[in-house]
Design a protein around this motif. Structure first.
Motif: not given
Ligand code: SF4
Length: 193
Positions: A52, A54-55, A58, A86-87
């Motif tokens: 992912c 986004y943050c 990982g 996944l968030c």
């Molecule tokens: S916490 Fe959310 S944004 Fe961060 S890597 Fe996991 S799925 Fe992606």
């Protein structure tokens, strides 16, 4: 009579009262549309492993591809980090690559310009390289310190790097190498963990 039976069978309450699902939590509650639904993960041609973007957590992702197009992205159950989860941001990452509003060209607004222009990638890379070299030279220091104790430093104060939390180990390694080779000393990351 068979028609009546078919009609009754389409009625969830009838199925609940007469079938094997008296609490209406399974087959009694399922519609024909639900039964006919096939998940995009089941019909994909291949699954590609990814992370992912986004943050800094990982989370590992399974990217489902059909006819060379991404059809679904889900958490990888084999990952010790997210174990298939996944968030909401990560769950929506398919849109990051498939959304029609995604910007796929280099956008440039020149000094004093009021409109954005499209640039081809080669032109944009040349412009960035020119600016990096000019800033490096303009901010170059050979020595530093008081007049009676000058020290040789050979560095540039014209370039700094602030990385984002989505950068992974390998990207940070390469950035550190690149900026150190350019003579920069202000190299930072924004990792949250
Ligand atoms: S916490 Fe959310 S944004 Fe961060 S890597 Fe996991 S799925 Fe992606």
């Amino acid at each position: 009579m068979a028609g009546v039976k078919t009609w009754l069978d389409s009625w969830p309450v009838y199925r609940q009262l007469t079938g094997a699902d008296p609490f209406g939590r399974g087959s009694a509650a399922r519609s024909k549309a639900t039964d006919a639904t096939v998940s995009r993960t089941a019909t994909a041609d291949k699954v590609v492993k990814s992370v992912c973007p986004y943050c800094a957590v990982g989370c590992a992702q399974n990217v489902y591809v059909k006819d060379e197009k991404i059809v679904q992205i889900e958490g990888d159950p084999n990952s010790p980090i997210n174990r298939g989860r996944l968030c909401p941001k990560g769950s929506a990452s398919k849109q990051l690559v498939t959304s029609p509003s995604r910007v796929t060209t280099v956008r440039y607004r020149r000094p004093y310009g009021t409109e954005w222009e499209d640039l081809d990638l080669d032109t944009a890379m040349e412009m960035i390289a020119d600016r990096v070299l000019a800033a490096r030279e303009k901010g170059w220091q050979v020595e530093d310190g008081p007049a009676d104790n000058r020290r040789r430093v050979n560095r540039t104060m014209g370039i700094a790097s602030l990385g984002g939390a989505t950068l992974d180990n390998e990207e940070n390694y390469l950035m550190k190498k690149l900026y150190s080779a350019l003579g920069a000393i202000q190299i930072e990351n924004q990792a949250r963990i």
